[in-house]
Design a protein around this motif. Sequence first.
Motif, PDB file in Angstrom:
ATOM      1  N   GLU A 174      45.992  13.744   0.490  1.00 30.50           N
ATOM      2  CA  GLU A 174      47.215  14.098   1.219  1.00 30.50           C
ATOM      3  C   GLU A 174      46.888  14.709   2.579  1.00 30.50           C
ATOM      4  O   GLU A 174      47.560  14.439   3.581  1.00 30.50           O
ATOM      5  N   ALA A 175      45.846  15.547   2.636  1.00 31.06           N
ATOM      6  CA  ALA A 175      45.511  16.234   3.875  1.00 31.06           C
ATOM      7  C   ALA A 175      45.045  15.265   4.957  1.00 31.06           C
ATOM      8  O   ALA A 175      45.204  15.527   6.155  1.00 31.06           O
ATOM      9  N   ARG A 176      44.455  14.147   4.554  1.00 33.22           N
ATOM     10  CA  ARG A 176      43.932  13.184   5.519  1.00 33.22           C
ATOM     11  C   ARG A 176      44.846  11.967   5.651  1.00 33.22           C
ATOM     12  O   ARG A 176      44.421  10.890   6.068  1.00 33.22           O
ATOM     13  N   ALA A 177      46.111  12.144   5.307  1.00 28.91           N
ATOM     14  CA  ALA A 177      47.068  11.036   5.356  1.00 28.91           C
ATOM     15  C   ALA A 177      47.204  10.470   6.765  1.00 28.91           C
ATOM     16  O   ALA A 177      47.440   9.276   6.951  1.00 28.91           O
ATOM     17  N   TYR A 178      47.052  11.337   7.786  1.00 31.55           N
ATOM     18  CA  TYR A 178      47.215  10.886   9.170  1.00 31.55           C
ATOM     19  C   TYR A 178      46.150   9.872   9.572  1.00 31.55           C
ATOM     20  O   TYR A 178      46.317   9.138  10.562  1.00 31.55           O
ATOM     21  N   GLU A 179      45.038   9.797   8.801  1.00 33.05           N
ATOM     22  CA  GLU A 179      43.992   8.831   9.103  1.00 33.05           C
ATOM     23  C   GLU A 179      44.292   7.453   8.514  1.00 33.05           C
ATOM     24  O   GLU A 179      43.657   6.467   8.882  1.00 33.05           O
ATOM     25  N   ARG A 180      45.264   7.403   7.595  1.00 29.27           N
ATOM     26  CA  ARG A 180      45.550   6.144   6.889  1.00 29.27           C
ATOM     27  C   ARG A 180      46.590   5.329   7.645  1.00 29.27           C
ATOM     28  O   ARG A 180      47.620   5.848   8.073  1.00 29.27           O
TER      29      ARG A 180
END
Length: 783
Positions: free
Chosen positions: A617-623
Motif C-alpha cells: 500500500e505504501a508504494r502504491a504510487y509506484e504502480r
Amino acid sequence: MFLEDEVTIRRLRAARVSISLLIAFVAFAASILVTSGLVTAAYAAEESQPKASELAGLIKPNDVNSGSLLFPAKEPGFFVEAPRLKTDVEMDVTGPIARVKVTQRFQNPSKGWVEGTYVFPLPENSAVDVLKMQIGDRFIEGQIKPRQEAREIYEQAKAEGKKTALLEQQRPNIFTNQVANIGPGETIVVQVEYQQTVHQSGGEFSLRFPMVVAPRYNPAPIVQTVEFNNGAGFAVPSDPVENREKITTPVLDPRENAKINPVALTVKLKAGFPLGDVKSSFHDVDIKTDGDQNRVIALKGETVPADKDFELTWKAAPGKTPSAGLFREVRDGKTYLLAFVTPPATPDANAVPAKREVVFVIDNSGSMSGPSIEQAKESLALAISRLNADDRFNVIRFDDTMTDYFNGLVAASPDNREKAISYVRSLNADGGTEMLPALQDALRNQGSVAAGALRQVVFLTDGAIGNEQQLFTEITQNRGDARVFTVGIGSAPNSYFMTKAAEMGRGTFTQIGSTDQIATRMAELFEKLQNPAMTDIAATFENTKAEDITPNPMPDLYTGEPVVLTAELPDAKPTGKLQITGKTGVQPWRVEMDIANAADGQGISKLWARRKIDDLEARAYERQDPTALDKDVEIVALAHHLVSRMTSLVAVDVTPSRPSDKPLDSAKLPLNLPDGWDFEKVYGETPPAPQAPSGNGPDHAMAAPLQQVAELAATRMAAAPTPKVANLIAQRSASVQLPQTATRADEQIARGLTLMILALVAASGLMAWRRRNAMAGGTRRGH
C-alpha cells in the motif's frame, strides 16, 4: 389573394404556438409536481396505510422513559432505538507479540428486529484474522472472502432473515462490524481477534488499545472542470475522503447524556525478562504479580466508558533490558522470523551538532479544544525554548484557516523564541481542520535548506481528519530533504495517520495523552531531533535466501528505537545467520543473530503478512496498474486469513431467525465523544447541515434539496442525546413533507428533473422557431 394566404399562415402559426406553449406548460407543471413528490405521496397516502406488522417494534420519542439514541424509521413519525454495546478485551502479551480478543455484545433493547453497525478502532498495525458469532451455545466461525463477495453473502443472508455478521476495514485503524437480524430484546455476541507487535522506544515497552473513533473532519468533495476545445465541458467530482459514509457515526452529547459502550479489559503480561515499573497511563488498574517476569493487569471498577485509549507501559528491571531478540514460526513449510535489535548508542564526541531548521505546525481546530490544546501549546512552547541560537525556525497554526507566523524561517534568537512562545500560548481551539494548506506551507514555502543544516517539520495534532491519503501524497511528493515528526495529542488520536505520516516523512511518532506526559515524551523527542538518525539500515541472511523482508525499505531510526523486521524464508529448517547493518552518523554498526537460536513464537506469519500488505500500500504510487495492486493485496490477505482493504470476514447462521413478514430496521451504534473534547467546539449548538463543510461534524455530502433536508433531519435526530430532543427536531422537520412511500425520492427527483429538462428544451425550441419565422416573415414583408 396574398392577404388571405398571409392571414391563414398567421392563424396556423398562432395555433402551433398555442399547442407548443400548452405542451411546455404541462411538462413543466408535471415536472414540478413529480420532483416534489407530492403527486405520488398524495396518491400513496390515500391508497396505502402502514400495516400493523410494519409498525411492530417502532416507537415514538414519548414512548421511551430513559435516555436513548433514536433513528428515524421508514414510517413517518416513528423511530427505532439504537442497539447497545458492551465490550470485553483480553490481551495476552508474550515477549514482543500481543494476541488480543475483543468480544462485542450487541443488545437490541427494542421490540423490533434490527441491524446494528458499529464503527470501532483497532491499532494501526493489527493483523485481524478471526471473527466468531455466538448464537446460543454455538459459535459460527467467520470466513475470509474478497470484500465484494463478503458483502454480497452478508446482504443475502440479511434478506433471508439469517443472523449474520460482517467485519470490514475502512482504514488500517478503523473497522466496521455489522450484525443483522438481532431479535427483540436479544443479544448477539461477536468476537474479533488480532495480532500485533509491542512498541519499544528508549527502553520502554508499550501497548495501546484504542476505544473510540474520534469524529473526523471531512473536507468537501473537490469539483474539477474538464473542458473541450470547443469551450464546452463538464464537472468531475473527486472525494479526498475514502469511505466517507463508513467512518461517519453518531456521537452522544456528553452535556445531556451518560457515557455508553462500557469496556472491560484485562492484560496478561509475560515480558520474557525481569520487570521493573508497570503502569497504566490513563486508567486506574489493579496489578497482580506472578513472579518477576509476569503481571496481570485489570481495570478497576470492572468497566470504563469507551471514550479514550488504554495504554500500558513497562520497563525491565535495572540492567535487564534486552537489546535483541529473534523469534520464529513454521507454517506451510516456510519459516517466518521476527527480529528486533536496538543499535548501540555510539555518539561521536568530536562531532559538531548540525544546525537545524525546524518548522512547527500546531493544530488549533475545534477538536483540539479542552486539555488537548493545552497539552499542544505547552509541548510546543517547551520545544521552542530548547532551540539553539544558531538554529532557524517558524510556527504555523491552522484550523479552517492558516497563519504562517514569521512568513518563513527566522533565527532562533531569544527575542524570536519569546515572541513565538507568547503567540502559541495565546491560541484558542475552534473551527474546522483544514490540514492540507498548513502542510503544504510547511513543506513548500519555507525556502531552500541551508548548507549543512537539517530541515525538520514537527506536526502537533490529534489527526482528526478523514483525508489521510491526500496528506500522505503531499508528504511523499514534496518532502524533499525535510524529515516529518508527528506528535499525537489527546485522548484518542488518529494513530494511523500520525504513524504513517512520520514513516513517509522519515521521522518518528510521539504520543502525548495527558499533561503529565509532556516533559518525558517531549524530552525523548528532543533527543531524536538533536541527534543524527541511524541510516542505511539493511538486513541480509547467510546461507539462506529470504523471500521477503519487511518493512521494505528499512526506515531510518533515532536514539533508543529498535530495528523491528519480519521475514519469510522458503525452508522449514533454515540455517545461517541474520545480519543487520547501518550507520549512526558516520559510524558503522553491525549485529549478527543465529537463526538456529530463534525462540518459538505464535502468529509471526500473520505479522509478516500485515507488514507485507502495508509495504504494498505504501508504494502504491509506484504502480501503474491499481487493479494489479489490489489483486496483490487480496492474494496475501486471503493466504493468511487477514482482513484488509480488499478482504473481509463474514459469518452466517444457516437457520433463518427473522420471520419474513417482520421488517428489519438499521441503526449505527452511537459513540462517546472522546474524553476532554468540547461538544460545542466540534458540533456547535446543533449538528451542522450535511452540506456545510465546517467543523469536525457529520459528513458534508452534496445532494439535491429534498435529500439535503432529509439528511439534515436524520443527522440531527441521530445526534440527539434524548428522546425529548429527538422529538423537538422531528417537530421542526414536520413542515417538510418528504416522500415516505414505496416510491423512492431519488427516482421522483430524477423523473422530475428529466421532465424539467424536456420542458426547457421544448421552450427553447419554441423560442428559436419563433425567431426563425419572425425573421422569415420580415424578409417576405420587405420584398
